[in-house]
Design an enzyme around this catalytic site. Structure first.
Site, mmCIF file in Angstrom:
data_model
loop_
_atom_site.group_PDB
_atom_site.id
_atom_site.type_symbol
_atom_site.label_atom_id
_atom_site.label_comp_id
_atom_site.label_asym_id
_atom_site.label_seq_id
_atom_site.Cartn_x
_atom_site.Cartn_y
_atom_site.Cartn_z
ATOM 1 N N GLU A 97 1.126 -0.429 -5.141
ATOM 2 C CA GLU A 97 0.188 0.559 -5.638
ATOM 3 C C GLU A 97 1.079 1.981 -5.390
ATOM 4 O O GLU A 97 1.388 2.539 -4.266
ATOM 5 C CB GLU A 97 -0.756 0.820 -4.502
ATOM 6 C CG GLU A 97 -1.913 1.668 -4.557
ATOM 7 C CD GLU A 97 -2.520 2.571 -3.382
ATOM 8 O OE1 GLU A 97 -3.328 3.243 -3.661
ATOM 9 O OE2 GLU A 97 -1.801 2.372 -2.418
ATOM 10 N N ASP A 156 0.877 -1.216 0.194
ATOM 11 C CA ASP A 156 0.002 -0.049 -0.286
ATOM 12 C C ASP A 156 0.914 1.126 -0.023
ATOM 13 O O ASP A 156 2.002 1.240 0.664
ATOM 14 C CB ASP A 156 -0.975 0.038 1.292
ATOM 15 C CG ASP A 156 -1.731 1.306 1.161
ATOM 16 O OD1 ASP A 156 -2.560 1.404 0.348
ATOM 17 O OD2 ASP A 156 -1.508 2.065 2.293
#
Length: 727
Positions: A458, A405
């Protein structure tokens, strides 16, 4: 008479402020024989017992009414195995003395932990059930180099930090202690007197299990057994394999209808696995399941990196959940958050009174967007804690991939910071060189130690080489989310069809950089929250047009180069934004002939079509696998492209993003032949108008679009069709 330790030392020990308990407590060889000291508050009587024969050797004298006992064995010169026979309020008990055991960490472990290269730090730090010298118990170890004293506290010692102070290994700052008789399931924490003399009660950073929030203690839990990978699971992650990901938040996919409570891991294993398999997805991606204190973070502010959240069950339950997916032939991806952590008092913040896990300077260590703290990637022990955690989920639970993330927030020091609010790196640049080195190390370690397991980034910027190997300057990820493609195409789809011709390039621009990274096309949870509206609600027009637009867009996406990701609820066109506190709107599927059921059937068929036809996935990252056929028809908002596999099989995707049917629309093609219509998003089966090409069409030897052969097609309104060339 025994030789008493210094009275000041005894006072410090009893008050819980003495940092070297092993120098006093336990059995020690002295010039006057063996001396045995014990700190046992509330004990009425203590006898020394020889373990080998059970004989009582001597009674310890109570030298301080606060519980300090001592005995001098003038006739015994060599240490021996012993126990204490203790009477507590007239209740006798035989106990093993934690202070008779030697150091726990081996020299090689100490060296690797200090260097930050221990592959499995979770095997040495934390709480581990074990037998030491034939005695069952738990070994505890925690890194707190600046603490004055660290104790283990829990149910087993009345949460009293005086009773079990730990040994400091000065070479690496790790405190350790073996506690006999402790069992799985008991609660514990570390009581730390920090460098400022303040008492801190901390959960175990390496705990394998934790209490359900709002409680904050760690639970003694066995280290999960190793889960071996398989050739099939490794192949499913390959760049040349079909990868279609169903992204799920376990707490809101489906809930109990009577009380709105979560499903357990085992209930989810029964229901979610069956559904994902039915829908044809190859992978399931779980929003973070690491223990986290705040439901509203969706798991993206974890504190217990090594503990599956208790919200849905135990580590054993979660392991069974993952195994159920594997039995169904579905790989499991875990969202992983090594970029920041919350500042809750029981967590990692100022762990020993210093900025131990985080950067000390708030310009480096504080994330102002999320009110969280940023890991100090420059510390060996912090890098080891994080890299070891990545490997832990793969090795001990069989996780097949990690999606990392907010990578951009890690690799840029000025991420979301104004001028003067960030600290340049050693060379004066904005890159966080320490975070970059950490990511490279972690990705390389996984590639070597867990072949076939992959990582996905990401990463929202144009940082070069995210999916290149570290050896040639890349970050070493296997895949990267294509945030640019997602934003561009959604912006295009939000336009009224009459205006789309002015934004034609939004749908084509992605191919200009499609081969710079190994991209995943994501329609994730971030796109259906915070007022962005649902994917369906972003589509223009009346209800019929909204659903038609969505079906056409999904079919365009599934044919486009890049692996696929779809957040739960989007597969049946949920109309409202995602709410983590309630179940998805499954009632929308009650009408089998309704629009929502039609979209669900389309997504299912897209997945099965995608997996069946190699041109749609095999050369996702090879330019030879894609060719534009119609790229510049902005007036009609038509796009046509060809996908090709290694054996030369071809599939054509054609999209008409206006509500106007296009009859006799000619498309040039590289090879003539019969083309079968294998998918039509306007089919009545999906609640469309059922306009199409009657199952297939033969090519004509008519030149068009710089090709000698062409197809004369009927393009349905707001629809995408797939045509497969048959040999």
């Amino acid at each position: 008479m025994p030789v008493l330790p210094d009275r000041q030392v005894i006072n410090q020990l009893i008050s819980g402020h003495y940092g070297d308990p092993f120098s006093i407590l336990g059995m020690h060889e002295t010039s006057q024989g063996l001396q045995v000291c014990a700190l046992l508050p509330d004990a009425q009587e203590v006898w020394l017992v020889e373990t080998e024969n059970g004989r009582r050797i001597a009674q310890l004298t109570l030298e301080d009414p606060r519980g300090f006992f001592i005995a001098q064995l003038t006739r015994r010169k060599k240490s021996f195995r012993y126990q204490f026979a203790v009477t507590w309020q007239e209740n006798p008990q035989i106990i093993d003395d934690p202070y008779r055991f030697g150091p726990l960490l081996q020299d090689i472990d100490s060296w690797l932990l200090a260097e930050g290269t221990h592959l499995r730090p979770y095997e040495r730090l934390g709480a581990h059930l074990m037998r030491l010298d034939g005695v069952p118990g738990v070994s505890f170890a925690v890194w707190a180099p600046n603490a004055q004293r660290v104790s283990v506290v829990g149910d087993f010692n009345f949460w009293d930090g005086r009773r079990h102070p730990m040994r400091l290994r000065r070479e690496n700052g790790i405190w350790e202690l073996f506690l006999p008789g402790i069992e799985a399931g008991q609660l514990y924490k570390f009581e730390i007197i920090d460098c400022h003399g303040q008492v801190r009660l901390k959960a175990d950073p390496y705990a394998f299990e934790a209490q359900m929030r709002p409680e904050t203690a760690s639970l003694i839990s066995p280290l999960p057994d190793v889960v071996k990978s398989s050739a099939a699971r490794q192949k499913a992650n390959d760049l040349c394999s079909p990868v279609s990901i169903y992204e799920v938040h376990l707490g809101s996919w489906r809930r109990h209808t009577d009380n709105n409570f979560w499903l357990s891991y085992r209930e989810l294993a029964d229901q979610l696995v069956e559904y994902v398999k039915y829908m044809g997805f190859t992978h399931v991606e779980l929003l973070p399941i690491n223990e986290h204190p705040f439901d509203g973070s969706w798991g993206y502010q974890p504190l217990g990196l090594y503990a599956p959240t208790r919200r849905y069950g135990t580590p054993e339950d979660f392991k069974a959940f993952v195994a159920k997916f594997h039995q169904a032939g579905i790989n499991v991806i875990l969202d992983w958050v090594p970029g920041h952590f919350p500042s809750d008092e029981h967590g990692l913040s100022t762990f020993d009174g210093t900025a131990l896990y985080e950067y000390a300077d708030p310009r480096e260590g504080y994330h102002q967007d999320w009110n969280t703290l940023i890991y100090n990637y420059g510390r060996n022990e912090v890098r080891n804690y994080l890299a070891g955690n990545a490997f832990y989920w793969m090795e001990r639970f069989g996780i097949d991939a990690l999606r990392i993330d907010a990578v951009a927030s890690m690799i840029y020091r000025d991420y979301s910071r104004a001028e003067g609010q960030w600290v340049p790196n050693y060379y004066g640049g904005r890159e966080n060189l320490e975070a970059i080195a950490f990511l490279r190390y972690t990705n390389k370690t996984i590639g070597v130690e867990r072949p076939g397991s992959v990582t996905m980034a990401e990463e929202s910027t144009d940082f070069p080489g995210v999916t290149l190997p570290p050896d040639i300057g890349g970050l070493g990820f296997n895949y990267k989310w294509n945030m640019g493609w997602m934003h561009d195409t959604l912006n295009y789809m939000q336009c009224d069809p009459v205006h789309r011709k002015y934004h034609h390039n939004l749908m084509t621009f992605g191919m200009l950089y499609a081969y710079t990274e190994n991209f995943i096309l994501p329609l994730s949870h971030d796109e259906v929250v915070h007022g962005k509206r649902s994917i369906l609600d972003r589509m223009p027009g009346d209800a019929w047009q909204k659903f038609a637009n969505l079906r056409a867009y999904y079919a365009f996406m599934w044919a486009h180069p890049g692996k696929k990701l779809l957040f739960m609820g989007c597969e049946f066109a949920q109309g409202r934004e995602w709410n983590f506190e309630t179940s998805l709107d499954w009632h929308l599927l009650d009408d089998e002939n309704g629009w929502h059921s039609g979209v669900q059937r389309l997504v299912r068929d897209l997945n099965h079509c995608y997996r069946q036809y190699a041109p749609l996935y095999e050369w996702d990252y090879q330019p030879a696998g894609f060719e534009w056929l119609v790229v510049d028809d902005h007036e009609n908002s038509v796009f046509a492209f060809l996908r090709r596999d290694a054996e030369g099989h071809e599939l054509i995707a054609i999209s008409n993003f206006t509500p106007v049917p296009r009859y006799h629309y000619r498309v040039g093609i590289p090879q003539g032949g019969h083309y079968r219509e294998v998918l039509n998003s306007d089919s009545a089966f999906y609640c469309g108008s059922n306009l199409g090409n009657q199952g297939g069409i033969d090519s004509h030897h008519v030149r068009s679009h710089n090709h000698e052969h062409s197809l004369l097609l009927t393009l349905p309104p707001l629809a995408t069709i797939y045509l497969l060339r048959e040999n």
